[in-house]
Design a protein around this motif. Structure first.
Motif, PDB file in Angstrom:
ATOM      1  N   ASN A 398      11.130  43.988  29.576  1.00 34.10           N
ATOM      2  CA  ASN A 398      12.520  44.134  30.348  1.00 34.10           C
ATOM      3  C   ASN A 398      12.305  45.558  30.810  1.00 34.10           C
ATOM      4  N   ASP A 402      11.200  49.401  31.230  1.00 35.84           N
ATOM      5  CA  ASP A 402      12.252  50.383  32.182  1.00 35.84           C
ATOM      6  C   ASP A 402      11.172  52.101  31.813  1.00 35.84           C
ATOM      7  N   LEU A 405       8.032  52.847  33.997  1.00 40.38           N
ATOM      8  CA  LEU A 405       9.104  53.147  34.797  1.00 40.38           C
ATOM      9  C   LEU A 405       9.380  54.629  34.968  1.00 40.38           C
ATOM     10  N   ARG A 409       8.046  58.441  36.392  1.00 42.72           N
ATOM     11  CA  ARG A 409       8.721  58.886  37.065  1.00 42.72           C
ATOM     12  C   ARG A 409       8.473  60.452  36.669  1.00 42.72           C
ATOM     13  N   GLU A 446       3.815  56.802  44.065  1.00 46.01           N
ATOM     14  CA  GLU A 446       4.715  56.147  45.082  1.00 46.01           C
ATOM     15  C   GLU A 446       4.607  54.373  44.906  1.00 46.01           C
ATOM     16  N   LEU A 449       5.016  53.151  41.541  1.00 44.51           N
ATOM     17  CA  LEU A 449       6.489  52.983  41.377  1.00 44.51           C
ATOM     18  C   LEU A 449       6.939  51.600  42.321  1.00 44.51           C
ATOM     19  N   ARG A 450       6.174  51.056  43.308  1.00 40.44           N
ATOM     20  CA  ARG A 450       6.399  50.105  43.877  1.00 40.44           C
ATOM     21  C   ARG A 450       6.538  48.697  42.910  1.00 40.44           C
ATOM     22  N   ASN A 453       8.786  48.249  39.934  1.00 38.64           N
ATOM     23  CA  ASN A 453       9.578  47.711  40.864  1.00 38.64           C
ATOM     24  C   ASN A 453       9.851  46.111  41.231  1.00 38.64           C
ATOM     25  N   GLU A 454       8.670  46.054  41.757  1.00 42.92           N
ATOM     26  CA  GLU A 454       8.696  44.892  42.311  1.00 42.92           C
ATOM     27  C   GLU A 454       8.464  43.702  40.620  1.00 42.92           C
ATOM     28  N   LYS A 456       9.504  44.447  38.074  1.00 36.41           N
ATOM     29  CA  LYS A 456      11.100  45.090  37.572  1.00 36.41           C
ATOM     30  C   LYS A 456      11.891  43.698  37.807  1.00 36.41           C
ATOM     31  N   ASN A 457      11.763  43.871  39.645  1.00 41.69           N
ATOM     32  CA  ASN A 457      12.338  42.572  40.048  1.00 41.69           C
ATOM     33  C   ASN A 457      11.955  40.758  39.572  1.00 41.69           C
TER      34      ASN A 457
END
Length: 559
Positions: A398, A402, A405, A409, A446, A449-450, A453-454, A456-457
């Motif tokens: 995790n 981060d 990510l 960015r 993008e 990033l998507r 995020n998936e 990470k979730n």
């Protein structure tokens, strides 16, 4: 009419013998209604059921129907009743390990076989027992240490007889006798035995060309075996079977039940353990109620390797009778001996407990069971330790997500600013191209990033799942824990695959690592050096030959 009557009588006797043979050898076939339309006399014993495969069902059915038509109603009814009794009398089989052996790990550290004794030239090994090696005039045998106390039995023996010659000698024997015949002239065992011997005779002593053969010979302790005639004058039953040099080990099943001795043999051409064919049967066979099982072999002027791979013994109990308990099979002397040993060990254990309590007075109030970890406690501890390790790994992943990510960015921001500056300084068509490149890069980032995020979730869900498992109230079942582990493992595989895909996708083509090109391998030997080396070797060889000739000529002067 006399010839016709004699022919009918012959067919009748053959059919009767066939029916008796079927009912004795294959008692598991059921007695059903008959399908013979011309005569109703087949009804008492019916046709063979197809519950067990047999290649001669059609022939046997024909003999049944033909014999029924020639029998009187009383004979058919009595024969059918006897068949019904035989079909329902299935004995109960129980494996007797004290009268059996089988590899692997057949031999103990001292070279002995548990519950068995070997004599003569027998050589036990980890997988088999070589009763006799392929040497001349060898004898060996293996016998059970204890007598069997059950009345009916069945043995399954797997052996291999191999030799270089076309003819072998002498053979192998399987015994059930009242006393151990450790050594003797009958296939390596003692003569004048009381019991039965099943001989696998591979040498033709009488010259009748009827060997190899399987011979069943009984003895009451007074007869001497007839070696010159291969026991043909004393044989109760026999069959000709070649058991030497087969591709697979030969298997023999010997059954003694209700005074009926049956020998079934596997020819060694197939590895199927149930592929037996009928060899011989002896009715009204009376054997000692207690006896020793054994197997022996011998060689003469010719020699074979006689190897026994397994000897499995089963106790047969009649239906409706209870098999004797294991305690009933132990003699009273042995029971007393075992009881004394148990009491001795119990006293030693009590002494050790008292000594431990004296040496550890602070632990006297605690029960001994609390000092040791049970199997369930150990498994539960291992489960929680594994969950803790998975929890730490997920936290580490995790944190790495981060960091990835944040880097993405910053990378998007820097690229967007750089492209904006370049697009402001270049008018016209070049500005349009830069805007297209900018849109493509922004869409790519993008998407990155998507996906991050998936991931990470997914990692957060896995972390929450592991945290719920580690909670004391959720440690209910081992199956749920295993299912959670499988889910976590799948999440970790998905995260790893996605991260590798992102790294390869976002790495510029000019920055991808390339394997360095190897420099050309220098030649260690040129053509000039090679010819010079050959010339030097030739000169040295010629010089050595001339020197050797001079030495030989000088040596001849002294003779």
């Amino acid at each position: 009419m006399t010839n016709v009557q004699s022919g009918v009588h012959l067919v009748k006797s053959i059919s009767l013998q066939a029916i008796k043979y079927w009912l004795n050898v294959y008692p598991s076939y059921r007695i059903e209604e008959v399908e013979c339309t011309e005569s109703t006399r087949c009804a008492p014993f019916g046709r063979a059921a197809v519950s067990r495969p047999f290649s001669g069902n059609v022939l046997w059915a024909a003999l049944f129907c033909l014999g029924c038509r020639l029998l009187s109603p009383a004979e058919a009814s009595s024969l059918g009743a006897a068949g019904a009794v035989t079909a329902g009398a299935q004995p109960h089989r129980r494996f007797e390990y004290k009268y059996s052996f089988k590899g692997p790990h057949l031999v103990q550290g001292d070279g002995s076989v548990p519950f068995w004794v070997h004599t003569g030239n027998a050589i036990p090994s980890a997988d088999q027992i070589r009763i006799t090696p392929s040497l001349k005039s060898q004898r060996g045998s293996v016998w059970t240490k204890n007598k069997s106390i059950f009345q009916y039995w069945e043995v399954e023996v797997t052996f291999r007889v191999t030799g270089r010659g076309r003819i072998g000698a002498d053979g192998l024997a399987i015994w059930f006798t009242e006393s151990q015949g450790l050594e003797g002239p009958v296939f390596g065992a003692a003569d004048t035995w009381n019991g039965v011997g099943i001989f696998f005779d591979s040498f033709d002593n009488d010259g009748k060309k009827n060997n190899p053969a399987v011979i069943v010979v009984g003895n009451n302790g007074k007869l001497l075996y007839d070696h010159q005639n291969d026991g043909s004058t004393q044989a109760l039953a026999s069959c000709q079977r070649d058991f030497r040099n087969k591709p697979y080990p030969v298997r023999v099943k010997i059954t003694y039940y209700q005074k009926l001795l049956t020998v079934m043999i596997n020819n060694g051409f197939t590895p199927d353990k149930e592929d037996y064919e009928f060899c011989a049967t002896v009715e009204n066979m009376i054997l000692p109620s207690e006896g020793y099982f054994g197997i022996s072999a011998a060689t003469g002027g010719l020699a074979d390797d006689h190897d026994v791979l397994s000897f499995l013994t089963f106790q047969l109990t009649e239906p409706g009778k209870e098999a004797p308990t294991p305690d009933a099979e132990i003699p009273e002397k042995d029971k007393e001996k075992y009881q004394e040993e148990f009491e001795h060990f119990q006293q030693e254990l009590d002494k050790k407990k008292e000594e431990f309590q004296k040496d550890h007075p602070d632990m006297q109030g605690q029960p001994a069971d609390d000092l040791f970890e049970t199997v369930s406690d150990r498994e539960l501890r291992q489960v929680f330790e594994g969950q803790n390790r998975i929890h730490l790994e997920i936290k580490q992943l995790n944190r790495q997500l981060d960091m990835i990510l944040d880097e993405q960015r910053r990378y998007v921001t820097a690229v967007t600013e750089e492209i904006t500056k370049r697009g402001a300084g270049i008018p016209g068509q070049q500005g349009q191209v830069s805007q297209q490149e900018l849109d493509a890069i922004v869409k790519t980032q993008e998407e990155v990033l998507r996906q991050v995020n998936e991931m990470k979730n997914s990692m957060v869900d896995s972390l929450r799942l592991v945290s719920g498992i580690q909670h004391p109230g959720s440690a209910g079942g081992v199956y749920e824990t295993t299912q959670h582990f499988n889910d976590i493992k799948e999440h970790l595989h998905v995260v790893k695959r996605d991260i590798e895909h992102l790294v390869q996708r976002n790495m510029p083509s000019n920055e991808k690592p390339k394997c360095p090109e190897l420099p050309p391998f220098p030649s260690c030997l040129s053509t000039t050096h090679f010819f010079m080396f050959v010339a030097v070797q030739t000169v040295l060889f010629i010089g050595y030959i001339m020197y050797r000739s001079q030495q030989e000529a000088a040596a001849k002067k002294f003779f």
